[in-house]
Design a protein around this motif. Structure first.
Motif, PDB file in Angstrom:
ATOM      1  N   HIS A  21      -4.590  20.475  34.688  1.00 34.14           N
ATOM      2  CA  HIS A  21      -5.885  21.385  34.892  1.00 34.14           C
ATOM      3  C   HIS A  21      -5.883  21.462  36.462  1.00 34.14           C
ATOM      4  N   SER A  22      -4.864  21.310  37.194  1.00 34.53           N
ATOM      5  CA  SER A  22      -4.840  21.369  38.679  1.00 34.53           C
ATOM      6  C   SER A  22      -4.331  23.041  38.718  1.00 34.53           C
ATOM      7  N   LYS A  23      -5.175  23.858  39.179  1.00 37.01           N
ATOM      8  CA  LYS A  23      -5.092  25.136  39.696  1.00 37.01           C
ATOM      9  C   LYS A  23      -4.037  25.381  40.644  1.00 37.01           C
ATOM     10  N   SER A  24      -3.908  24.367  41.809  1.00 39.75           N
ATOM     11  CA  SER A  24      -3.118  24.576  42.971  1.00 39.75           C
ATOM     12  C   SER A  24      -1.620  24.287  42.365  1.00 39.75           C
ATOM     13  N   ARG A  43      -0.529  24.349  39.255  1.00 42.13           N
ATOM     14  CA  ARG A  43       0.055  25.503  38.116  1.00 42.13           C
ATOM     15  C   ARG A  43       0.374  26.878  39.115  1.00 42.13           C
ATOM     16  N   GLU A  44      -0.409  27.180  40.149  1.00 38.79           N
ATOM     17  CA  GLU A  44      -0.075  28.563  40.820  1.00 38.79           C
ATOM     18  C   GLU A  44       1.258  28.175  41.418  1.00 38.79           C
ATOM     19  N   ILE A  76      -3.980  30.790  34.469  1.00 38.61           N
ATOM     20  CA  ILE A  76      -5.043  30.725  35.706  1.00 38.61           C
ATOM     21  C   ILE A  76      -6.166  31.695  35.486  1.00 38.61           C
ATOM     22  N   ASP A  90      -9.948  31.611  35.330  1.00 41.81           N
ATOM     23  CA  ASP A  90     -10.876  32.175  36.461  1.00 41.81           C
ATOM     24  C   ASP A  90     -10.526  33.776  36.437  1.00 41.81           C
ATOM     25  N   ASP A  95      -9.902  35.266  40.099  1.00 41.64           N
ATOM     26  CA  ASP A  95      -8.626  34.874  40.812  1.00 41.64           C
ATOM     27  C   ASP A  95      -7.784  36.146  40.996  1.00 41.64           C
ATOM     28  N   ALA A 117      -4.095  35.312  40.732  1.00 44.17           N
ATOM     29  CA  ALA A 117      -3.504  35.334  39.479  1.00 44.17           C
ATOM     30  C   ALA A 117      -3.221  36.467  38.676  1.00 44.17           C
TER      31      ALA A 117
END
Length: 230
Positions: A59-62, A64-65, A87, A91, A94, A97
């Protein structure tokens, strides 16, 4: 996306590993080392390390990006697109993304999807020149490919209406409205009873003449009856 050209000569792996082959350190350390590898031009090694971090912290966006960027630079466009899409769906605001989704889709040949998400990214962040450049390039590619099968139809991605088309359409609509028959050109409803009245006037004298002939014959016959009685 970071301009990396793959793993450098001499090798750049995940760094120190434990006895079972896992990299040493915690998830945050994997993430930081993965980013450094990506910045140094080693996207394949960064992808391996960041994939471990993403599996530990899904669940970590950073994370995954960063993983999506590493996958894109390593040429894993389908995997990169899936991560950028995850992502963006979590959101939709974003812009990065949306941008990543768009350029990954373009690399896979899906230019319709690419135009859609690049346009969203430009709308969210119009000052980003690399967003606008990617959108222009993708639209031009889409238009060139469609041109091999004829001109783009209205509503197709990348379609631009010809200059003055709206003015010509407005003139056509105005001419069509002028050509419609006026309501006053329709036959008046009062004209039809006039024919009926005329026919009635023609038929009435005939009935009067017939009645006069009958009355005249009766007057002629009456004196004969009186003479016979006399």
């Amino acid at each position: 996306m970071s301009g990396g050209q793959g793993q450098a000569a001499g090798g750049a792996g995940e760094g120190p590993v434990t006895g079972d082959g896992a990299p040493t350190g915690d998830v945050y350390e994997w993430f930081r080392r993965g980013e450094r590898l990506l910045a140094d031009g080693h996207p394949a090694a960064a992808e391996q390390l960041l994939a471990r971090a993403a599996a530990a912290e899904p669940h970590s966006k950073s994370i995954r990006e960063a993983l999506a960027r590493a996958q894109f630079d390593a040429g894993s466009y389908a995997a990169a697109m899936e991560n950028f899409r995850a992502i963006a769906q979590a959101d939709p605001s974003d812009d990065y993304a949306q941008f990543g989704w768009g350029i990954a889709a373009a690399r896979l040949g899906d230019f319709e999807t690419s135009v859609k998400h690049l346009a969203l990214a430009v709308a969210m962040r119009p000052q980003a020149e690399h967003y606008r450049k990617a959108l222009r390039h993708t639209r031009a590619t889409l238009a060139a490919r469609a041109g091999a099968f004829g001109p783009l139809l209205p509503g197709a991605p990348g379609y631009l209406p010809p200059q003055g088309a709206s003015d010509r359409q407005g003139a056509s609509d105005q001419q069509a409205a002028t050509d419609q028959p006026a309501a006053t050109d329709q036959p008046a409803a009062t004209d039809q009873p006039a024919a009926t009245d005329e026919q009635a006037a023609t038929d009435q004298p005939a009935a009067t003449d017939e009645q006069a002939a009958t009355d005249q014959q009766a007057a002629t016959d009456q004196p004969k009856d009186e003479d016979n009685q006399a």
